[in-house]
Design a protein around this motif. Sequence first.
Motif, PDB file in Angstrom:
ATOM      1  N   TYR A  30       0.847  -1.192   0.000  1.00 46.49           N
ATOM      2  CA  TYR A  30       0.000   0.000   0.000  1.00 46.49           C
ATOM      3  C   TYR A  30       0.894   1.258   0.000  1.00 46.49           C
ATOM      4  CZ  TYR A  30      -4.284   2.681   0.928  1.00 46.49           C
ATOM      5  OH  TYR A  30      -5.359   3.543   0.852  1.00 46.49           O
ATOM      6  N   GLY A  31       1.940   1.234  -0.798  1.00 42.14           N
ATOM      7  CA  GLY A  31       2.853   2.369  -0.913  1.00 42.14           C
ATOM      8  C   GLY A  31       4.148   2.204  -0.139  1.00 42.14           C
ATOM      9  N   LEU A  32       4.122   1.421   0.921  1.00 42.87           N
ATOM     10  CA  LEU A  32       5.331   1.256   1.750  1.00 42.87           C
ATOM     11  C   LEU A  32       6.285   0.264   1.096  1.00 42.87           C
ATOM     12  CD1 LEU A  32       2.969   1.231   4.573  1.00 42.87           C
ATOM     13  CD2 LEU A  32       5.150   2.306   5.078  1.00 42.87           C
ATOM     14  N   ASP A  33       7.574   0.612   1.175  1.00 40.27           N
ATOM     15  CA  ASP A  33       8.560  -0.188   0.458  1.00 40.27           C
ATOM     16  C   ASP A  33       9.623  -0.762   1.375  1.00 40.27           C
ATOM     17  OD1 ASP A  33       9.821   2.411   1.011  1.00 40.27           O
ATOM     18  OD2 ASP A  33      11.480   1.624  -0.188  1.00 40.27           O
ATOM     19  N   TYR A  34      10.317  -1.739   0.853  1.00 41.07           N
ATOM     20  CA  TYR A  34      11.647  -2.078   1.338  1.00 41.07           C
ATOM     21  C   TYR A  34      12.565  -2.027   0.119  1.00 41.07           C
ATOM     22  CZ  TYR A  34      15.839  -4.471   2.597  1.00 41.07           C
ATOM     23  OH  TYR A  34      17.152  -4.759   2.765  1.00 41.07           O
ATOM     24  N   ALA A  35      13.599  -1.191   0.191  1.00 45.20           N
ATOM     25  CA  ALA A  35      14.543  -1.025  -0.913  1.00 45.20           C
ATOM     26  C   ALA A  35      13.817  -0.767  -2.243  1.00 45.20           C
ATOM     27  CB  ALA A  35      15.446  -2.253  -1.025  1.00 45.20           C
ATOM     28  N   GLY A  36      12.744   0.030  -2.150  1.00 44.47           N
ATOM     29  CA  GLY A  36      12.032   0.437  -3.354  1.00 44.47           C
ATOM     30  C   GLY A  36      10.997  -0.544  -3.882  1.00 44.47           C
ATOM     31  N   LYS A  37      10.906  -1.715  -3.263  1.00 40.62           N
ATOM     32  CA  LYS A  37       9.984  -2.740  -3.756  1.00 40.62           C
ATOM     33  C   LYS A  37       8.774  -2.924  -2.816  1.00 40.62           C
ATOM     34  CE  LYS A  37      12.371  -4.138  -7.417  1.00 40.62           C
ATOM     35  NZ  LYS A  37      13.615  -3.397  -7.278  1.00 40.62           N
ATOM     36  N   TYR A  38       7.807  -3.669  -3.296  1.00 38.69           N
ATOM     37  CA  TYR A  38       6.587  -4.079  -2.569  1.00 38.69           C
ATOM     38  C   TYR A  38       5.536  -2.975  -2.455  1.00 38.69           C
ATOM     39  CZ  TYR A  38      10.005  -7.546  -0.906  1.00 38.69           C
ATOM     40  OH  TYR A  38      10.995  -8.488  -0.813  1.00 38.69           O
ATOM     41  N   ARG A  39       5.774  -1.801  -3.040  1.00 39.94           N
ATOM     42  CA  ARG A  39       4.811  -0.709  -2.886  1.00 39.94           C
ATOM     43  C   ARG A  39       3.470  -1.053  -3.510  1.00 39.94           C
ATOM     44  NH1 ARG A  39       7.790   3.824  -1.181  1.00 39.94           N
ATOM     45  NH2 ARG A  39       9.830   4.107  -2.120  1.00 39.94           N
ATOM     46  N   ASN A  40       3.507  -1.921  -4.510  1.00 44.70           N
ATOM     47  CA  ASN A  40       2.285  -2.235  -5.263  1.00 44.70           C
ATOM     48  C   ASN A  40       1.443  -3.339  -4.649  1.00 44.70           C
ATOM     49  OD1 ASN A  40       4.596  -3.799  -5.960  1.00 44.70           O
ATOM     50  ND2 ASN A  40       3.541  -4.591  -7.771  1.00 44.70           N
ATOM     51  N   LEU A  41       1.836  -3.864  -3.503  1.00 39.05           N
ATOM     52  CA  LEU A  41       0.949  -4.829  -2.850  1.00 39.05           C
ATOM     53  C   LEU A  41      -0.314  -4.097  -2.399  1.00 39.05           C
ATOM     54  CD1 LEU A  41       3.427  -6.790  -0.517  1.00 39.05           C
ATOM     55  CD2 LEU A  41       2.296  -7.678  -2.576  1.00 39.05           C
ATOM     56  N   PRO A  42      -1.491  -4.645  -2.665  1.00 44.43           N
ATOM     57  CA  PRO A  42      -2.715  -3.936  -2.299  1.00 44.43           C
ATOM     58  C   PRO A  42      -3.054  -4.015  -0.810  1.00 44.43           C
ATOM     59  CG  PRO A  42      -3.234  -5.960  -3.486  1.00 44.43           C
ATOM     60  CD  PRO A  42      -1.732  -5.839  -3.487  1.00 44.43           C
ATOM     61  N   PHE A  43      -2.364  -4.864  -0.059  1.00 43.63           N
ATOM     62  CA  PHE A  43      -2.575  -4.979   1.388  1.00 43.63           C
ATOM     63  C   PHE A  43      -1.276  -4.569   2.081  1.00 43.63           C
ATOM     64  CE2 PHE A  43      -0.812  -8.918  -0.190  1.00 43.63           C
ATOM     65  CZ  PHE A  43       0.180  -9.209   0.730  1.00 43.63           C
ATOM     66  N   VAL A  44      -1.290  -4.563   3.428  1.00 40.30           N
ATOM     67  CA  VAL A  44      -0.068  -4.277   4.183  1.00 40.30           C
ATOM     68  C   VAL A  44       0.352  -5.526   4.931  1.00 40.30           C
ATOM     69  CG1 VAL A  44       0.862  -3.001   6.184  1.00 40.30           C
ATOM     70  CG2 VAL A  44      -0.394  -1.791   4.391  1.00 40.30           C
ATOM     71  N   GLY A  45       1.617  -5.893   4.757  1.00 43.29           N
ATOM     72  CA  GLY A  45       2.108  -7.103   5.406  1.00 43.29           C
ATOM     73  C   GLY A  45       3.433  -6.867   6.106  1.00 43.29           C
ATOM     74  N   VAL A  46       3.766  -7.789   7.021  1.00 38.58           N
ATOM     75  CA  VAL A  46       5.051  -7.740   7.708  1.00 38.58           C
ATOM     76  C   VAL A  46       6.067  -8.466   6.834  1.00 38.58           C
ATOM     77  CG1 VAL A  46       6.325  -8.462   9.786  1.00 38.58           C
ATOM     78  CG2 VAL A  46       3.934  -7.716   9.968  1.00 38.58           C
ATOM     79  N   LEU A  47       7.194  -7.785   6.589  1.00 36.90           N
ATOM     80  CA  LEU A  47       8.234  -8.384   5.764  1.00 36.90           C
ATOM     81  C   LEU A  47       8.995  -9.422   6.585  1.00 36.90           C
ATOM     82  CD1 LEU A  47       9.454  -7.920   2.891  1.00 36.90           C
ATOM     83  CD2 LEU A  47      11.083  -6.355   3.976  1.00 36.90           C
ATOM     84  N   LYS A  48       9.297 -10.558   5.980  1.00 35.28           N
ATOM     85  CA  LYS A  48      10.096 -11.574   6.678  1.00 35.28           C
ATOM     86  C   LYS A  48      11.459 -10.990   7.020  1.00 35.28           C
ATOM     87  CE  LYS A  48       8.165 -15.759   4.595  1.00 35.28           C
ATOM     88  NZ  LYS A  48       8.307 -16.730   3.495  1.00 35.28           N
ATOM     89  N   PRO A  49      11.890 -11.082   8.280  1.00 41.36           N
ATOM     90  CA  PRO A  49      13.177 -10.491   8.671  1.00 41.36           C
ATOM     91  C   PRO A  49      14.346 -10.978   7.813  1.00 41.36           C
ATOM     92  CG  PRO A  49      11.952 -11.149  10.615  1.00 41.36           C
ATOM     93  CD  PRO A  49      11.170 -11.661   9.424  1.00 41.36           C
ATOM     94  N   GLU A  50      14.289 -12.215   7.331  1.00 47.57           N
ATOM     95  CA  GLU A  50      15.427 -12.709   6.531  1.00 47.57           C
ATOM     96  C   GLU A  50      15.590 -11.949   5.213  1.00 47.57           C
ATOM     97  OE1 GLU A  50      12.877 -14.786   7.596  1.00 47.57           O
ATOM     98  OE2 GLU A  50      12.440 -16.323   6.079  1.00 47.57           O
ATOM     99  N   VAL A  51      14.533 -11.246   4.793  1.00 49.62           N
ATOM    100  CA  VAL A  51      14.644 -10.482   3.554  1.00 49.62           C
ATOM    101  C   VAL A  51      15.613  -9.298   3.710  1.00 49.62           C
ATOM    102  CG1 VAL A  51      13.355  -9.087   1.860  1.00 49.62           C
ATOM    103  CG2 VAL A  51      12.295 -11.123   2.854  1.00 49.62           C
ATOM    104  N   TYR A  52      15.639  -8.691   4.899  1.00 52.80           N
ATOM    105  CA  TYR A  52      16.539  -7.539   5.086  1.00 52.80           C
ATOM    106  C   TYR A  52      17.697  -7.838   6.030  1.00 52.80           C
ATOM    107  CZ  TYR A  52      13.252  -6.667   9.009  1.00 52.80           C
ATOM    108  OH  TYR A  52      12.463  -6.790  10.110  1.00 52.80           O
ATOM    109  N   ALA A  53      17.800  -9.090   6.473  1.00 48.14           N
ATOM    110  CA  ALA A  53      18.898  -9.453   7.394  1.00 48.14           C
ATOM    111  C   ALA A  53      20.246  -9.403   6.677  1.00 48.14           C
ATOM    112  CB  ALA A  53      18.668 -10.829   7.969  1.00 48.14           C
TER     113      ALA A  53
END
Length: 184
Positions: free
Chosen positions: A161-184
């Motif tokens: 829903y607009g929020l990103d990690y490293a510029g990605k995931y903004r286009n997800l229509p819902f809001v979710g918790v990113l798996k910690p291993e993605v940014y570890a």
Amino acid sequence: MAEEKNMLDDIQRELFTKEELAAIVSRMGREISWDYRGKNLLMVSVLKGSVVFMADLMRAVTEPLSIDFMVVSSYGKGVKTSGVVKIVLDLNIPLEEYDLLIVEDILDSGKTLSYLMEVLRARGPKSVKICTLFDKPERREAQVTPDYVGARIPDAFIVGYGLDYAGKYRNLPFVGVLKPEVYA
Ligand code: IMP
Ligand code: MG
């Protein structure tokens, strides 16, 4: 052929569904419409994170309004603010006639908004308020109190829903918790 990457594989759990987000935004739109009757509302979206929220929120407000955009950067690629806020794109109109509403995706340490509030207040608008979709009050380091909050959330890194990690995931229509291993 490269293995296909699915954004959904990086999400630990869904925190807000599309429908829940719509209900939150519609409630906020009603509050803002009521509070800004007879005022000269200028909604200032802080890009890029608030773009989806802004687009929905402005349509949930029934009073006349203007919009504008700012780009500030503080994060780089990480999940924590660097503390150094830079205005990359500024407003280019005089603000004296306006009641400003800063529209943010998420209030975390508060460093971005405390800096922005200082800069905008100095330009002498009639009023300045903060509207944030999400607030992580536990993580506050700077003194900032939002006037409108969609939802308070615990300390987890969220995307969609607009929020990103490293510029990605903004286009997800819902809001979710990113798996910690993605940014570890
Ligand atoms: P602050 O200066 O620490 O309050 O940073 C606020 C900014 O950090 C927001 O506008 C977001 O761009 C980013 N941010 C903070 N927490 C998250 C999160 O959980 N997901 C995505 N972006 C976040
Ligand atoms: Mg961001």
